[in-house]
Enzyme design. Structure first.
Site, PDB file in Angstrom:
ATOM      1  N   ASN A 177      36.176  92.375 -53.504  1.00  0.00           N
ATOM      2  CA  ASN A 177      35.498  92.029 -54.839  1.00  0.00           C
ATOM      3  C   ASN A 177      35.912  90.873 -55.572  1.00  0.00           C
ATOM      4  O   ASN A 177      35.131  90.058 -56.075  1.00  0.00           O
ATOM      5  CB  ASN A 177      36.222  93.305 -55.958  1.00  0.00           C
ATOM      6  N   HIS A 229      38.041 100.194 -61.332  1.00  0.00           N
ATOM      7  CA  HIS A 229      38.679 101.357 -60.797  1.00  0.00           C
ATOM      8  C   HIS A 229      37.587 102.275 -60.009  1.00  0.00           C
ATOM      9  O   HIS A 229      36.466 102.209 -60.509  1.00  0.00           O
ATOM     10  CB  HIS A 229      39.417 102.148 -61.970  1.00  0.00           C
ATOM     11  N   GLU A 261      30.645  98.340 -56.876  1.00  0.00           N
ATOM     12  CA  GLU A 261      31.498  97.477 -57.402  1.00  0.00           C
ATOM     13  C   GLU A 261      31.178  95.934 -57.348  1.00  0.00           C
ATOM     14  O   GLU A 261      31.348  95.293 -58.258  1.00  0.00           O
ATOM     15  CB  GLU A 261      32.945  97.528 -56.509  1.00  0.00           C
ATOM     16  N   GLY A 287      40.346  92.187 -50.767  1.00  0.00           N
ATOM     17  CA  GLY A 287      39.844  90.859 -51.521  1.00  0.00           C
ATOM     18  C   GLY A 287      38.279  90.862 -51.504  1.00  0.00           C
ATOM     19  O   GLY A 287      37.853  90.010 -51.914  1.00  0.00           O
ATOM     20  N   ASP A 326      45.362 102.385 -66.736  1.00  0.00           N
ATOM     21  CA  ASP A 326      44.069 102.990 -66.298  1.00  0.00           C
ATOM     22  C   ASP A 326      43.630 103.518 -67.811  1.00  0.00           C
ATOM     23  O   ASP A 326      42.624 104.368 -67.611  1.00  0.00           O
ATOM     24  CB  ASP A 326      43.838 103.897 -65.348  1.00  0.00           C
ATOM     25  N   LEU A 376      47.613  96.379 -57.373  1.00  0.00           N
ATOM     26  CA  LEU A 376      48.078  97.677 -57.495  1.00  0.00           C
ATOM     27  C   LEU A 376      49.518  97.638 -58.331  1.00  0.00           C
ATOM     28  O   LEU A 376      50.394  98.546 -58.073  1.00  0.00           O
ATOM     29  CB  LEU A 376      48.378  98.252 -56.352  1.00  0.00           C
ATOM     30  N   ASN A 421      40.037  95.249 -65.538  1.00  0.00           N
ATOM     31  CA  ASN A 421      40.463  95.955 -64.307  1.00  0.00           C
ATOM     32  C   ASN A 421      39.337  96.477 -63.728  1.00  0.00           C
ATOM     33  O   ASN A 421      38.298  97.280 -64.387  1.00  0.00           O
ATOM     34  CB  ASN A 421      41.523  96.802 -64.453  1.00  0.00           C
TER      35      ASN A 421
END
Ligand code: GAR
Length: 195
Positions: free
Chosen positions: A17, A108, A178, A15, A149, A89, A106
Site C-alpha cells: 500500500n 483496514h 486497497e 509495504g 479501528d 500494527l 488508516n
C-alpha cells in the site's frame, strides 16, 4: 505558492500500500510522501526495498520511539502534515493521535465495524471473514482515533467472498481494492480538509 502537503506513511510489513500511495502522489504537485517509517527491521519487512526502488529510504523506529514521543518529534521536525497508516500494527499513543487529529487515516482489510479491533490484522481478518461464512468483504479507510479501528469511516469498497476462497485468495482481492482506492481516498480527504 504554498508548499506541498507533506505525508508520513507508517507501516509494519510488506509495504505494498505504501508503494501504491507513493506512485499515486509521485506526479502530484500538491502532495508529497516525505517520510516512510517502519517498526520492523529490514529482514522482516519488504517495505525497505519497495520504497528504495521508488527513491525514498524507509526509516526504522522502535516501539519506545513511538511510545516515548521521539517518532512524533521526528515527524514534527520534518513538518509532516498528515500521517497515513498502511498496514501499521502498533497501537497509537494518545499524544500522537491528538497531534494529528483529523489528519491521520488508516486502512483496514474488511468492512468495519465487522472484523475490527485488537488481533484483527492481515491474514487473521480474512480467516475470520471466511470462517464466519460472509458473502462479502472489502476494505475500509477510517480516521484514526484513540479507540482502535473505531474512528469515523471515510470510504469502503466491497468484493465477493467465494465459497472456495482461501484466506490468501480473499487477501489478494481485498488488496486490489486497497491499492486502487486508498491513494485516491487520501487525496480526497486532504482536498476536503484544505478546501
Ligand atoms: C493491508 O491489507 C492492510 O489493510 C492491513 O495490512 C495489510 C498491509 O499490507 N492492515 C491491517 O490489518 C490493520 N489492522 P501492505 O504492507 O502490503 O500494504
Amino acid at each position: 505558492m504554498e508548499r506541498p502537503v507533506r505525508l508520513a506513511i507508517l507501516a509494519s510489513g510488506s509495504g505494498s500500500n505504501t508503494a501504491s500511495i507513493m506512485r499515486y502522489f509521485a506526479d502530484e504537485e500538491n502532495v508529497e510522501v516525505a517520510f516512510v517509517g517502519c517498526n520492523r527491521p529490514p529482514e522482516r519487512a519488504g517495505i525497505y526495498e519497495r520504497t528504495r526502488a521508488l527513491g525514498l529510504e524507509t526509516t526504522r523506529f522502535t516501539k519506545s520511539d513511538l511510545v516515548e514521543g521521539r517518532l512524533l518529534e521526528t515527524l514534527q521536525n520534518a513538518h509532516i502534515d498528515w500521517v497515513i497508516l498502511a498496514g501499521f500494527l502498533m497501537h497509537m499513543p494518545p499524544a500522537f493521535v491528538q497531534a494529528f487529529t483529523g489528519r491521520m487515516l488508516n486502512i483496514h482489510p474488511a468492512l468495519l465495524p465487522k472484523f475490527g479491533g485488537q488481533g484483527m490484522y492481515g491474514m487473521h481478518v480474512h480467516e475470520a471473514v471466511i470462517a464466519a461464512g460472509e458473502k462479502e468483504s472489502g476494505m475500509t479507510v477510517h480516521w484514526v482515533t484513540e479507540a482502535y479501528d473505531e474512528g469515523g469511516i471515510v470510504f469502503q469498497a466491497s468484493c465477493e467472498v467465494n465459497l472456495d476462497d482461501t484466506p490468501q485468495d480473499l487477501a489478494n482481492r481485498v488488496m486490489q481494492l486497497e491499492h486502487t482506492y486508498y491513494p485516491r481516498t487520501i487525496a480526497a480527504c486532504i482536498e476536503s480538509v484544505n478546501a
